[in-house]
Design a protein around this motif. Structure first.
Motif, short mmCIF file in Angstrom:
data_model
loop_
_atom_site.label_atom_id
_atom_site.label_comp_id
_atom_site.label_asym_id
_atom_site.label_seq_id
_atom_site.Cartn_x
_atom_site.Cartn_y
_atom_site.Cartn_z
N SER B 37 -46.51 14.19 -1.88
CA SER B 37 -45.58 13.60 -0.97
C SER B 37 -45.03 12.11 -1.20
N MET B 38 -46.11 11.52 -1.50
CA MET B 38 -45.84 10.02 -1.36
C MET B 38 -45.23 9.61 -2.65
N VAL B 40 -42.90 11.49 -4.11
CA VAL B 40 -41.63 11.93 -3.86
C VAL B 40 -41.04 11.15 -2.87
N LEU B 41 -41.85 10.54 -1.75
CA LEU B 41 -41.16 9.64 -0.65
C LEU B 41 -40.74 8.42 -1.36
N ALA B 42 -41.78 8.08 -2.38
CA ALA B 42 -41.34 6.61 -2.82
C ALA B 42 -40.25 6.91 -3.81
N LEU B 43 -39.89 7.86 -4.43
CA LEU B 43 -38.73 8.00 -5.32
C LEU B 43 -37.42 8.02 -4.62
N ILE B 44 -37.63 8.65 -3.29
CA ILE B 44 -36.45 8.82 -2.61
C ILE B 44 -36.28 7.79 -1.57
N SER B 45 -37.14 6.98 -1.19
CA SER B 45 -37.07 5.72 -0.36
C SER B 45 -37.37 4.32 -0.78
N ILE B 46 -38.47 4.25 -1.21
CA ILE B 46 -38.98 3.08 -1.70
C ILE B 46 -38.15 2.50 -2.89
N PHE B 47 -37.87 3.33 -3.85
CA PHE B 47 -37.07 2.92 -5.13
C PHE B 47 -35.84 2.56 -4.82
N PRO B 48 -35.03 3.52 -3.95
CA PRO B 48 -33.64 2.96 -3.44
C PRO B 48 -33.49 1.81 -2.78
N PHE B 51 -33.81 -0.85 -5.11
CA PHE B 51 -32.55 -0.62 -5.92
C PHE B 51 -31.46 -1.26 -4.68
N MET B 52 -31.44 -1.12 -3.50
CA MET B 52 -30.35 -1.65 -2.67
C MET B 52 -30.33 -3.20 -2.60
N LEU B 289 -30.81 -0.86 7.81
CA LEU B 289 -32.07 -0.55 7.64
C LEU B 289 -32.96 -1.41 8.35
#
Lengths: 275, 308
Positions: B37-38, B40-48, B51-52, B289
């Motif tokens: 979970s962590m 996937v969550l990192a891929l879809i929240s921390i990384f973006p 990136f932002m 955010l």
């Protein structure tokens, strides 16, 4: 005293009636409009009594109408993200509920912020990443996009459900020789089953109702029903009949799902803060 | 101090004494269970997220081949742009008036339902139906109801001699959007607050009755204080959601007329996907955010307080 009470209750029910009219009139009007002919639909004063016709629905699903495709896209994407989120959320939520680790508060805030993050602020970086990875316009991309809100939701909800399962049962099983994972699979999961089903249905609802992600990430052939609804608005005007029929098709399964998990609705909508 | 306020103190002390969950020791199994979970969550929240931050420092247009480093240009541009402050202003108007009204109505309806002797379940079920309507459908539906030629509500207003262009008029478009939000989401507040009311112990209420407290006094001094946490929770969730969704505005007014319904979220979508200026959009997204993260932290604090 008795008389006063009676007047009070009458006033109470009248107020409730007004509230019901306010809440339900738009929905009733939408469903009624979806079974009207064009003529009935645009007649003034508005018509409440008429002979219903399913001509609009027949047009949408019949030859030349591609509504079936939108529908199957919606179903596939919603189911896939739900399965993915619930399976991961089950294990992760259990770990969050049982584990004792440092920075638990930080992890919780992180999860909740991910769930509640403004959709435009999530879409933007995902769009740029998906563009690089060639995921724009694909079903896989949309499934991932929905997981951004469903996974944190499932994690959080499952953690609150597992906290309600007494740990003693698992400990007893572990004394009998079960591994912790077996105790999770054989005891915790069955005990929390109603919560798991409720979480899954809520995940389904969130993804089924999404419009913003689908409008950006889906392409020709992968568009979902809410996108189909928005496509009925064009510069030449709006096809109100089809819009109302599409709206009816979108909300019907959600009303059924929502009422099915009514018992857990407060918990789901308050992110587990109110049980 | 009257008898019944003391009873409340006792009741809440008893609630606080309920034993928190006993926890098995943190070990390997939990780590491995949480890890996927962590990731996937990192891929879809921390990384973006990172990136932002990166994108907000670049001159990043979709039509350019490669983004070019621009330093704080984007930030300077948005912080000095009128539209940025205007759309946060519109967001505040939308959020504050929407929240205040739905809180007032939501709590009032919850209290009324609490006192209903018969049929509460049915009434609550009907009342919550708008919650299941997808925001995009809510937008379409209200656009139809308010349509100046074919709309049902528009026709009703005309009977009162009101000339109507509700969604096309600068002075009425925002109130209409707020009304849609109230229609759809007030039931959420009712639902949460009513759940709270129903869990209020009867003991202090009975004590108050004996002491001769009036109905309004009971509401003011017992019921409302005991559901305060529910009210705060529902407000937090609603305020995060108001920032979260742009569906209704996209479908009904597209930010217009004359930018009167251009909230920060809609502005971001416009900058990103109409003007294709990803750098500026990223900076806008980060301001949103930050607000959400502050509210999220607050939410978790309240949750923890409820658990102790």
């Amino acid at each position: 005293m008795a008389l006063k009470r009676k007047t009070l209750y009458t006033a109470l029910y009248i107020l409730m009636l007004a509230a019901m009219v306010w809440a339900l009139m738009p929905i009733v009007w939408m469903v009624l409009s979806s079974v009207k002919t064009q003529v009935n639909m645009f007649s003034m004063p508005p018509k409440f009594f008429f002979t219903p016709t399913f001509i609009t629905y027949r047009e949408m699903f019949g030859e030349g109408g591609n509504f079936g495709e939108f529908l199957s896209n919606s179903v596939i994407v919603s189911l896939a993200t739900t399965v993915l989120s619930v399976v991961l959320g089950l294990m992760g939520g259990f770990a969050l509920a049982r584990g004792n680790f440092k920075r638990e508060n930080n992890i919780s805030s992180w999860i909740i912020s991910t769930r509640m993050a403004p959709i435009p602020a999530v879409i933007l970086p995902l769009y740029l990443m998906f563009a690089k990875a060639g995921l724009i316009g694909t079903t896989v991309g949309l499934i991932f996009a929905y997981t951004t809100f469903n996974l944190p939701f499932a994690l959080w909800m499952m953690a609150t459900f597992f906290k309600d399962v007494p740990v003693d049962l698992e400990e007893a099983a572990m004394i009998d020789g079960c591994s912790k994972f077996e105790a999770f699979r054989r005891i915790a999961v069955p005990t929390a089953a109603p919560g798991i089903v409720a979480t899954a249905i809520l995940c389904l609802m969130f993804s089924w109702n999404d419009f913003a992600f689908a409008s950006v990430f889906s392409g020709r052939g992968t568009q979902t029903v809410p996108v189909a609804a928005s496509l009925l608005i064009s510069q030449h005007g709006i096809q109100w009949g089809q819009a109302m029929a599409t709206g009816t098709i979108i909300i019907m399964p959600m009303v059924i799902c929502g009422l099915a998990v009514r018992k857990y609705l407060v918990r789901g909508l308050s992110m587990g803060a109110v049980k | 101090m009257p008898q019944w306020t003391r009873t409340i103190d006792r009741a809440s002390a008893a609630a606080a004494a309920v034993r928190p969950h006993k926890r098995a020791k943190w070990n390997r199994t939990e780590f491995w269970m949480l890890l996927p979970s962590m990731i996937v969550l990192a891929l879809i929240s921390i990384f973006p997220f990172f990136f932002m931050i990166y994108a907000s420092l670049m001159d990043y247009s979709l039509s350019l081949d490669e983004p070019v480093f621009a330093g704080l240009d984007n930030w300077r541009r948005i912080l000095t742009s009128e539209t940025f402050w205007h759309s946060w202003g519109r967001t505040a108007v939308f959020g504050v008036s929407g929240l205040v009204l739905q809180l007032a109505v939501g709590v009032l309806v919850a209290l009324l339902m609490y006192y209903i002797p018969k049929g509460r379940n049915l009434i609550l079920t009907l009342w919550m139906l708008p919650l299941f309507v997808a925001p995009v459908v809510a937008g379409l539906l209200w656009k139809y109801l308010l349509d100046p030629t074919y709309g049902l509500y528009d026709w009703v207003l005309k009977q009162f001699g009101l000339n109507t262009q509700i969604l096309g008029d600068v002075s009425t478009a925002m109130p209409a959007i707020i009304l849609m939000d109230i229609w759809e989401w007030t039931p959420l507040i009712t639902l949460i607050v009513l759940a709270g009311l129903q869990s209020v112990p009867t003991e202090p209420l009975e004590a108050a009755e004996v002491d001769g407290a009036s109905g309004l006094q009971k509401i003011r001094y017992i019921l409302l204080p005991m559901v305060r946490r529910m009210i705060v929770v529902s407000l937090l969730i609603r305020s995060m959601d108001i920032l979260r969704y742009v569906d209704t505005i996209t479908i009904t007014t597209e930010g217009g007329p004359a930018d009167s319904t251009k909230t920060i979220g809609y502005y971001l979508m416009q900058v990103a996907f109409r003007f294709q200026d990803m750098g500026t959009a990223a900076a806008l997204g980060l301001t949103m955010l930050v607000v959400t993260i502050i509210m999220g932290n607050f939410f978790v604090k309240i949750m923890k307080k409820g658990e102790d």
